[in-house]
Design a protein around this motif. Structure first.
Motif, PDB file in Angstrom:
ATOM      1  N   PRO A 145       0.804  -1.225   0.000  1.00 35.79           N
ATOM      2  CA  PRO A 145       0.000   0.000   0.000  1.00 35.79           C
ATOM      3  C   PRO A 145       0.838   1.278   0.000  1.00 35.79           C
ATOM      4  O   PRO A 145       0.287   2.379   0.020  1.00 35.79           O
ATOM      5  N   ILE A 146       2.160   1.137  -0.012  1.00 35.47           N
ATOM      6  CA  ILE A 146       3.017   2.325   0.106  1.00 35.47           C
ATOM      7  C   ILE A 146       3.692   2.680  -1.222  1.00 35.47           C
ATOM      8  O   ILE A 146       3.662   3.825  -1.669  1.00 35.47           O
ATOM      9  N   GLY A 147       4.334   1.690  -1.840  1.00 33.39           N
ATOM     10  CA  GLY A 147       5.114   1.991  -3.044  1.00 33.39           C
ATOM     11  C   GLY A 147       4.702   1.132  -4.217  1.00 33.39           C
ATOM     12  O   GLY A 147       3.871   0.234  -4.099  1.00 33.39           O
ATOM     13  N   HIS A 148       5.297   1.420  -5.364  1.00 33.58           N
ATOM     14  CA  HIS A 148       4.982   0.667  -6.580  1.00 33.58           C
ATOM     15  C   HIS A 148       6.023  -0.410  -6.881  1.00 33.58           C
ATOM     16  O   HIS A 148       5.789  -1.286  -7.702  1.00 33.58           O
ATOM     17  N   LEU A 149       7.203  -0.280  -6.269  1.00 33.78           N
ATOM     18  CA  LEU A 149       8.233  -1.296  -6.400  1.00 33.78           C
ATOM     19  C   LEU A 149       9.160  -1.173  -5.206  1.00 33.78           C
ATOM     20  O   LEU A 149       9.258  -0.097  -4.617  1.00 33.78           O
ATOM     21  N   TRP A 150       9.791  -2.277  -4.843  1.00 32.91           N
ATOM     22  CA  TRP A 150      10.721  -2.246  -3.716  1.00 32.91           C
ATOM     23  C   TRP A 150      11.893  -3.153  -4.041  1.00 32.91           C
ATOM     24  O   TRP A 150      11.729  -4.260  -4.544  1.00 32.91           O
ATOM     25  N   ARG A 151      13.087  -2.633  -3.735  1.00 31.62           N
ATOM     26  CA  ARG A 151      14.282  -3.435  -3.927  1.00 31.62           C
ATOM     27  C   ARG A 151      14.216  -4.630  -2.984  1.00 31.62           C
ATOM     28  O   ARG A 151      13.776  -4.522  -1.846  1.00 31.62           O
ATOM     29  N   THR A 152      14.689  -5.784  -3.508  1.00 24.89           N
ATOM     30  CA  THR A 152      14.690  -6.988  -2.683  1.00 24.89           C
ATOM     31  C   THR A 152      16.095  -7.333  -2.200  1.00 24.89           C
ATOM     32  O   THR A 152      16.242  -8.199  -1.340  1.00 24.89           O
ATOM     33  N   THR A 153      17.108  -6.705  -2.773  1.00 21.96           N
ATOM     34  CA  THR A 153      18.497  -7.063  -2.432  1.00 21.96           C
ATOM     35  C   THR A 153      19.367  -5.810  -2.387  1.00 21.96           C
ATOM     36  O   THR A 153      18.937  -4.726  -2.785  1.00 21.96           O
ATOM     37  N   GLY A 154      20.612  -6.022  -1.957  1.00 22.88           N
ATOM     38  CA  GLY A 154      21.628  -4.980  -2.074  1.00 22.88           C
ATOM     39  C   GLY A 154      21.913  -4.699  -3.545  1.00 22.88           C
ATOM     40  O   GLY A 154      21.275  -5.259  -4.439  1.00 22.88           O
ATOM     41  N   ASP A 155      22.902  -3.836  -3.787  1.00 21.23           N
ATOM     42  CA  ASP A 155      23.147  -3.377  -5.159  1.00 21.23           C
ATOM     43  C   ASP A 155      23.663  -4.482  -6.072  1.00 21.23           C
ATOM     44  O   ASP A 155      24.426  -5.355  -5.654  1.00 21.23           O
ATOM     45  N   ILE A 156      23.300  -4.362  -7.331  1.00 19.56           N
ATOM     46  CA  ILE A 156      23.834  -5.253  -8.362  1.00 19.56           C
ATOM     47  C   ILE A 156      25.282  -4.853  -8.649  1.00 19.56           C
ATOM     48  O   ILE A 156      25.662  -3.694  -8.466  1.00 19.56           O
ATOM     49  N   TYR A 157      26.091  -5.837  -9.045  1.00 19.89           N
ATOM     50  CA  TYR A 157      27.453  -5.555  -9.500  1.00 19.89           C
ATOM     51  C   TYR A 157      27.563  -6.051 -10.932  1.00 19.89           C
ATOM     52  O   TYR A 157      26.889  -7.006 -11.312  1.00 19.89           O
ATOM     53  N   ASN A 158      28.363  -5.373 -11.717  1.00 19.01           N
ATOM     54  CA  ASN A 158      28.415  -5.662 -13.138  1.00 19.01           C
ATOM     55  C   ASN A 158      29.213  -6.934 -13.444  1.00 19.01           C
ATOM     56  O   ASN A 158      30.294  -6.885 -14.011  1.00 19.01           O
TER      57      ASN A 158
END
Ligand code: GLA
Length: 403
Positions: A194-207
């Motif tokens: 009910p708050i946001g449209h998307l939420w990160r599930t993990t720490g940052d991606i690395y290339n």
């Protein structure tokens, strides 16, 4: 008179607060766009953002469905004497309103970045204590998307902090996609719908495709690591139209091999992940463009049911992922996790699909599906015969099963 004014103000404010909600009818399919962080980090300015909007049109990405041009960290200058945040005058001399007007003139939308704490991760001013003013400022500028980070938030409650910003955005009166970025630390899938449209599930991606990068006090994660971290049944049940699990922005075109980029993109499509490109759109190899704009892959990601895919099983070093689609169709993606080529033999009859979450099923003995190879854009027969294929290392075979 004064008393009346106070009573009326309290009344009006309580209406806004009581009715506050997130903006509905936004992000009904996973948002698609570009973000500055993965390629440029803090080295951004208004020319880069404008050129990225131009490139999104010129490369065909906009026609393929990409919509948002998102400015990440480090655009900030100081707050003015009233507390309103201003952009860095050196990097954004014409201001954010002019930039938003330009991006809108191309038919695209503009996103911005802030942080729930005192300072952003890049040490720029955060929104803590200024939420309503910041939201007002974004609305005045014509911003369409806010990514809201989680650095420097000691002692803050995540649910509460994101709720405050949601209410601030709502009170500001401009529909803005709200992207929650607290790295999955506080299980946002449990409270963020009910708050946001998307939420990160993990720490940052690395290339990289298969690595963990140790920054000392925190890690960033390769593509396989992100896929393995939290893409499970517990999380997928929380995703759907208007509320998505976000495994972070993409690294396609930032230096992985072609196979790896293709596998990375395919898996983000299978996961109904937001497709936020993170490369320099002005200088793309044609192979990169064709990955980012593949219509078959994008259709799987943007399927209107919005069901996040799941891991159906494994054969040797291959993951098998399934995503139920509209009209009783399915996407099936074989992911070669290893670096060596693999011979795949897959007997459909022995591998019925039965997704308990969505109730979508396919019994391949009773029912025949045709197989469409998404990347080669060709038919591969049907499910009545075992599938035979060769898969290069770190590559995928992505199929659409049609009736
Ligand atoms: C955090 C976020 C990244 C990026 C940086 C910016 O690490 O997770 O996506 O926004 O901050 O400083």
């Amino acid at each position: 008179m004064r008393f009346k004014l106070i009573v009326t103000s309290i009344f009006l404010l309580s209406i806004v607060v009581l009715q506050a909600q997130k903006y509905e009818n936004l992000a009904l399919t996973p948002p698609m766009g570009w973000n500055s962080w993965n390629h440029f980090a803090c080295e951004i300015n208004e020319d880069i953002i404008r050129e990225m909007a131009d490139a999104m049109v010129a490369t065909g990405m906009m026609d393929a469905g990409y919509e948002y041009i998102n400015i990440d960290d480090c655009w900030h200058g100081e707050r003015d004497s009233l507390g309103f945040i201003q952009p860095d005058p050196k990097r954004f001399p014409n201001g954010m309103k002019a930039l938003a007007d330009y991006v809108h003139s191309k038919g695209l939308k503009l996103g911005i970045y802030s942080d729930a704490g005192w300072k952003t991760c890049g040490s720029r001013p955060g929104s803590r204590g200024y939420e309503f003013q910041d939201a007002q400022q974004y609305a005045r500028w014509g911003i369409d998307y806010l990514k809201y980070d989680w650095c420097n938030t000691e002692k803050l409650n995540a649910n509460g902090a994101y709720l405050t910003m949601r209410d601030a955005l709502y009170a500001a009166g401009r529909p803005i996609v709200f992207s929650i970025c607290e790295w999955g630390d506080n299980q946002p899938w449990e409270w963020a719908e009910p708050i946001g449209h998307l939420w990160r599930t993990t720490g940052d991606i690395y290339n990289c495709f298969d690595c963990v990068y140790d920054h000392g006090t925190w890690n960033s994660w390769g593509v396989l690591q992100i896929i393995d971290l939290r893409n499970n049944k517990e999380l997928r049940k929380h995703a759907g139209p208007g509320h998505w699990n976000d495994p972070d922005m993409m690294e396609v075109g930032n230096g992985m091999t072609l196979n790896e980029d293709r596998a990375h993109f395919s898996m983000w499509c299978m996961l109904a992940a937001p497709l936020i490109a993170g490369n320099d759109l002005r200088n793309m190899a044609k192979e990169t463009v064709s990955i980012l704009t593949n219509p078959g892959a994008i259709a799987i990601n943007q399927d209107l049911l919005g069901i996040q895919g799941y891991k159906h099983g494994m054969i040797n070093q291959l993951d098998i992922w399934v995503k139920p689609l509209q009209n009783g169709e399915f996407a099936v993606c074989f992911l070669n996790r290893g670096i060596n080529e693999v011979d795949l033999i897959f007997n459909w009859a022995e591998n019925p699909i039965n997704d308990e979450l969505s109730g979508k099923k396919a019994d391949f003995v009773a029912e025949k599906f045709n197989l469409w190879n998404v990347w080669e854009n060709k038919s591969m027969g049907d499910t009545q015969k075992p599938l035979k294929a060769k898969l290069a290392g770190h590559d995928v075979l992505m199929l659409r099963l049609t009736k």
